[in-house]
Write a protein that holds these residues in place. Structure first.
Motif, PDB file in Angstrom:
ATOM      1  N   UNK A   1       5.624  18.876 -10.719  1.00 29.67           N
ATOM      2  CA  UNK A   1       6.898  18.948 -10.006  1.00 29.67           C
ATOM      3  C   UNK A   1       7.244  20.376  -9.611  1.00 29.67           C
ATOM      4  N   UNK A   2       7.006  21.305 -10.518  1.00 23.21           N
ATOM      5  CA  UNK A   2       7.404  22.684 -10.221  1.00 23.21           C
ATOM      6  C   UNK A   2       6.507  23.337  -9.159  1.00 23.21           C
ATOM      7  N   UNK A   3       5.382  22.663  -8.841  1.00 21.70           N
ATOM      8  CA  UNK A   3       4.489  23.224  -7.827  1.00 21.70           C
ATOM      9  C   UNK A   3       4.670  22.554  -6.465  1.00 21.70           C
ATOM     10  N   UNK A   4       5.667  21.660  -6.378  1.00 26.13           N
ATOM     11  CA  UNK A   4       5.832  20.888  -5.140  1.00 26.13           C
ATOM     12  C   UNK A   4       5.857  21.783  -3.904  1.00 26.13           C
ATOM     13  N   UNK A   5       6.470  22.957  -4.027  1.00 28.77           N
ATOM     14  CA  UNK A   5       6.576  23.821  -2.858  1.00 28.77           C
ATOM     15  C   UNK A   5       5.597  24.989  -2.876  1.00 28.77           C
ATOM     16  N   UNK A   6       4.586  24.925  -3.754  1.00 27.70           N
ATOM     17  CA  UNK A   6       3.563  25.967  -3.762  1.00 27.70           C
ATOM     18  C   UNK A   6       2.466  25.615  -2.773  1.00 27.70           C
TER      19      UNK A   6
END
Ligand SMILES: Nc1ncnc2c1ncn2[C@@H]1O[C@H](COP(=O)(O)OP(=O)(O)OP(=O)(O)O)[C@@H](O)[C@H]1O
Ligand SMILES: [Mg+2]
Lengths: 246, 252
Positions: free
Chosen positions: A117-122
């Motif tokens: 989830x925390x990498x969704x915008x990576x």
């Protein structure tokens, strides 16, 4: 049966790659294809995906011929093949995007489930190899086709990551039981993951044996140390040794 | 990023050194102003004559940017058409290359005869020098699409259109931007040349006037301006690139 392949033959010029292949994949079934390098496993996927047309034989999906027709399978390639200019979220919806509006909420839910989830915008450049493969797998899951074709998805990973990814794949698959056709080099991988295994001979590839894997699900890595696992592994190894000696 | 600054700083320092050397040499050898002015004289002229010069600047900037935009749009369009229609490509690509062998200087008077002294022939000249680098860079970019990504798109059943707009086009953006940067420098040159051949305003006109009255200091003012404008355009495109091109290797 979801997928039925009958008497499939493929040649490239003088090169006979696939010879009289018969195989099937049932609904919610996990089927592995085990074969030596260069035997024509990826070619088989090319045919199922409709990128190549067979010289002979029939590929039936739900009873209908899909020879030379594209767009009927979900696909996960050997390299993760993520688009570098798309974020993880944009990448996982790519396959779904080809057939209409993708469901971003569902995509986010999946990313959350698999801990990304925390990498969704990576961007993919920021991810490790294992993470990229997870993204690539979610991308395949999110496209709506019923048959998931995985072409050696973990062979580029190191030993540790591979076992982790195999367990991860099983846990995801318990939740979303799409039919899976899985190409691999590794006997252990095939035994650990699949319900059934087809063993291909070297080129021209023929189905040398079909093996039912009796282990119950859910499976975990303790299975790898059981006697049954070891015996089955030896049995399969016999087939492969025959291929080597011929 | 810091590296870029250090490198940039070094070249600025070196440039400064060259200017000081130039200034010193001109003073020591007492070279007359009409042969080679010292940098200080050029700067003085740029400041004093700014009012008269600024009209010319505006006109050239306008011309160069408009020409650049038109040339690049046309170039990109041609590249897309040529790439997507191989038959048209076979027919036209040799002609395109041939068109680049016609020197602008020869073409310009013809265009002026046909289209008069207005904006039209000037914009055509600038577009002509700008579009070629874009066409070549874009086509190369489209062709060099990563084969494994293309293979993936084919396997999941993407149409030719989807493959182009979702994969090949975004994939080639870095390449298109290198074409843009070359085109930007060409556009300033194109603008000045087109003004030489007939205009009322513009840096090209200012240059011709300065030259015919032996005001070499003004010629240098014009030269410095042309360089400055090229650098600014280049920088602007670099800045846009930073925003548009994402997820690729830094510095690549
Ligand atoms: N488009 C093609 N044209 C000509 N020959 C091809 C083509 N695609 C595959 N082949 C040939 O077919 C044979 C089988 O290739 P394929 O990629 O299917 O093997 P594979 O079993 O997937 O091997 P690996 O395990 O190394 O991935 C190879 O000898 C290859 O050179
Ligand atoms: Mg392969």
């Amino acid at each position: 049966m979801l997928l039925n392949i009958k008497e499939l033959n493929k040649t490239f010029g003088d090169l006979h790659v696939l010879k009289d292949i018969n195989l099937s994949v049932g609904k919610n079934e996990f089927v592995a294809i085990l074969g030596p390098s260069g035997s024509g496993k990826s070619t088989l996927f090319q045919l199922i995906g409709g990128n190549q047309t067979p010289n002979q034989g029939e590929i039936l999906l739900n009873g209908e011929s899909i020879n030379g027709k594209t767009g009927f399978i979900s696909y996960m390639p050997q390299q993760s093949s993520l688009f570098p200019w798309r974020t993880v979220l944009e990448n996982v919806v790519l396959a779904a995007e080809l057939n209409g509006k993708p469901d971003y909420e569902e995509a986010k839910l999946w990313l959350e489930k698999v801990g990304l989830a925390e990498f969704a915008n990576s961007y993919p450049i920021e991810l490790s190899g294992g993470m990229k493969q997870r993204v690539s797998f979610i991308r395949a899951l999110l496209s709506k086709q019923n048959l998931l074709c995985l072409d050696e998805p973990f062979s580029a990973l190191d030993e540790f990551t591979r076992l982790k990814m195999q367990k991860w794949l099983l846990s995801v698959w318990e939740e979303n039981r799409k039919s899976i056709l899985f190409i691999t080099h590794s006997i252990e991988e095939a035994l650990f993951l699949a319900d059934r295994i087809y063993i291909l001979s070297k080129r021209p590839a023929q189905v040398k044996a079909e093996i039912k894997v009796p282990f119950s699900r859910p499976r975990d890595e303790s299975l790898l140390e059981t006697n049954e696992f070891f015996l089955l592994k030896q049995q399969i190894f016999q087939f492969i040794r025959e291929e080597l000696s011929e | 990023m810091r590296k870029v600054w250090i490198r940039g700083g070094k070249s600025v320092l070196f440039l400064l050194f060259l200017f000081i050397l130039w200034e010193a040499l001109v003073r020591i050898t007492e070279t007359p102003m009409w042969l080679l002015p010292a940098p200080s004289d050029v700067i003085k002229e740029a400041v004093i004559g700014f009012d008269t010069f600024s009209v010319h600047i505006l006109s050239t900037v306008y011309l160069a940017i408009l020409g650049l935009v038109i040339g690049c749009s046309v170039g990109l369009l041609i590249a897309i058409i040529l790439y997507r229609l191989p038959k048209v490509n076979e027919l036209l690509y040799p002609l395109l290359i041939l068109s680049q062998n016609i020197p602008t200087i020869v073409l310009a008077p013809l265009l002026i005869i046909w289209f008069g002294f207005g904006m039209m022939p000037k914009l055509m000249i600038i577009s002509l020098v700008c579009f070629f680098p874009i066409v070549v860079a874009s086509m190369d970019g489209f062709r060099q699409t990563a084969p494994e990504l293309k293979h993936y798109m084919q396997m999941v059943g993407a149409s030719r259109n989807q493959i182009f707009w979702k994969l090949e086009f975004p994939h080639s953006l870095p390449s298109i931007f290198s074409g843009l940067k070359i085109a930007a420098t060409y556009s300033v040159m194109g603008a000045v040349i087109s003004e030489w051949l007939g205009a009322k305003k513009g840096v090209g006109v200012y240059m011709t006037l300065a030259q015919s009255s032996f005001r070499i200091d003004r010629v240098f003012v014009a030269i410095f301006f042309v360089m400055l404008l090229s650098i600014v355009l280049f920088g602007m495109i670099r800045a846009i690139e930073k925003v548009v091109v994402k997820g690729r290797n830094e510095g690549a």
